[in-house]
Design an enzyme around this catalytic site. Structure first.
Site, mmCIF file in Angstrom:
data_model
loop_
_atom_site.group_PDB
_atom_site.id
_atom_site.type_symbol
_atom_site.label_atom_id
_atom_site.label_comp_id
_atom_site.label_asym_id
_atom_site.label_seq_id
_atom_site.Cartn_x
_atom_site.Cartn_y
_atom_site.Cartn_z
ATOM 1 N N ASN A 9 0.866 -1.188 0.000
ATOM 2 C CA ASN A 9 0.000 0.000 0.000
ATOM 3 C C ASN A 9 0.899 1.234 0.000
ATOM 4 O OD1 ASN A 9 -1.768 2.069 0.544
ATOM 5 N ND2 ASN A 9 -2.398 1.324 2.565
ATOM 6 N N TRP A 10 0.932 1.913 -1.137
ATOM 7 C CA TRP A 10 1.832 3.068 -1.262
ATOM 8 C C TRP A 10 1.277 4.331 -0.602
ATOM 9 C CZ3 TRP A 10 3.915 3.011 -7.038
ATOM 10 C CH2 TRP A 10 4.924 2.055 -7.137
ATOM 11 N N LYS A 11 0.017 4.302 -0.203
ATOM 12 C CA LYS A 11 -0.626 5.487 0.389
ATOM 13 C C LYS A 11 -0.401 6.706 -0.525
ATOM 14 C CE LYS A 11 -0.271 3.289 4.843
ATOM 15 N NZ LYS A 11 -0.091 3.359 6.278
ATOM 16 N N HIS A 101 -9.692 1.472 5.417
ATOM 17 C CA HIS A 101 -8.405 1.627 6.106
ATOM 18 C C HIS A 101 -8.588 2.622 7.253
ATOM 19 C CE1 HIS A 101 -4.231 2.608 6.913
ATOM 20 N NE2 HIS A 101 -3.892 1.527 6.239
ATOM 21 N N GLU A 150 -5.743 -4.531 10.883
ATOM 22 C CA GLU A 150 -4.739 -3.473 10.944
ATOM 23 C C GLU A 150 -4.878 -2.696 12.251
ATOM 24 O OE1 GLU A 150 -3.203 -2.914 6.716
ATOM 25 O OE2 GLU A 150 -3.908 -1.103 7.676
ATOM 26 N N GLY A 156 2.629 2.149 10.832
ATOM 27 C CA GLY A 156 3.656 3.182 10.666
ATOM 28 C C GLY A 156 4.471 3.473 11.916
ATOM 29 N N SER A 187 3.419 -2.287 10.224
ATOM 30 C CA SER A 187 4.865 -2.422 10.415
ATOM 31 C C SER A 187 5.411 -3.793 10.000
ATOM 32 C CB SER A 187 5.247 -2.094 11.861
ATOM 33 O OG SER A 187 4.884 -0.756 12.172
ATOM 34 N N GLY A 208 2.893 -1.162 4.283
ATOM 35 C CA GLY A 208 2.860 0.187 3.740
ATOM 36 C C GLY A 208 4.287 0.641 3.481
HETATM 37 P P1 PGA Z 1 2.895 0.287 7.597
HETATM 38 O O1 PGA Z 1 1.406 0.526 7.018
HETATM 39 O O2 PGA Z 1 3.392 -0.993 7.009
HETATM 40 O O3 PGA Z 1 3.672 1.471 7.145
HETATM 41 O O4 PGA Z 1 2.769 0.175 9.080
HETATM 42 C C1 PGA Z 1 0.500 -0.526 6.949
HETATM 43 C C2 PGA Z 1 -0.841 -0.056 6.477
HETATM 44 O O5 PGA Z 1 -1.306 0.999 6.916
HETATM 45 O O6 PGA Z 1 -1.450 -0.692 5.615
#
Ligand code: PGA
Length: 227
Positions: A9-11, A101, A150, A156, A187, A208
């Protein structure tokens, strides 16, 4: 081999130049990895809408075994909905869509009613929804078989939840609902991916940050390939 999903997920990250760079690097890294990637592994990338077309062209150009998803869709169909992207437009490029999300719930006030509308739109357009839950009590709309757990504290932060806990949450959710695919996000990195995927109830991961560089992404795929 276990059936597993690795979903990047590149956000709201990257420019088109950075997208191109990710793919040039990926084409080399994937070449080394290709023989280790079995049919049991599904690799999905969810870029910002803006880059869907570019990403789809680059996947074909480099013959990468990557399917596409988006990070959201409109709760409406096509029509006069300024700024929105309808599910049928997404379906031109992608097979999957992340819905609910926690960042959408927190920053854009998305609630269960709106999310149910999005699920309905995804279904009509034949997109597979990946429905995000924040804990075992988050309501899941009817007939949603693909769930991403999640926990907000793990997103993050570098503080991934323990795989054993994720496995317990998966069991708890599956006691209440029939779920085909249960994945974990928060993470996930190349260092911990294996520990999640070895648990029987965990069918995949949704990284992410660790999907943003091609090196980190393919390292995850490498470390997951023998499970
Ligand atoms: P992260 O994000 O791997 O940076 O913790 C995961 C997500 O929000 O899908």
């Amino acid at each position: 081999m276990k059936k597993k999903y690795i979903i990047g997920n590149w956000k709201s990250h990257k420019t088109s130049v950075e997208v191109e760079k990710w793919f040039v690097e990926s084409s080399k890294l994937c070449e080394k990895e290709k023989r280790n990637i079995t049919n049991d592994t599904t690799i999905i990338l969810c870029p910002p809408f803006l880059y869907l077309s570019q990403v789809s062209i680059l996947c074909k150009k480099y013959a990468l075994p990557i399917k596409l998803g988006t990070q959201d869709i409109s709760p409406f169909g096509t029509g006069a909905y300024t700024g929105e992207i309808a599910a049928s437009q997404v379906r031109e490029f992608a097979e999957y869509v992340i819905i609910g999300h926690s960042e959408r719930r927190t920053y854009f006030g998305e609630d269960e009613t709106l999310l149910a509308q999005k699920i309905e739109q995804a279904r009509k357009a034949n997109l597979i929804p990946i429905y995000c839950i924040q804990d075992a009590t988050t309501p899941i709309p009817q007939d949603v078989p693909f769930v991403a757990y999640e926990p907000v504290s793990a997103i993050g932060t570098g503080n991934a939840q323990t795989p054993a806990t994720v496995n317990e949450v998966a069991q708890e959710v599956r006691k209440k609902r029939e779920i085909d695919t249960f994945i974990y996000g928060g993470s996930v990195t190349a260092d911990n991916i294996e520990s999640f995927l070895t648990f029987p109830e965990i069918d995949g991961v949704l990284p992410g940050s660790a999907s943003l560089t091609a090196t980190a992404f393919w390292e995850m795929i490498h470390n997951a390939s023998h499970i």
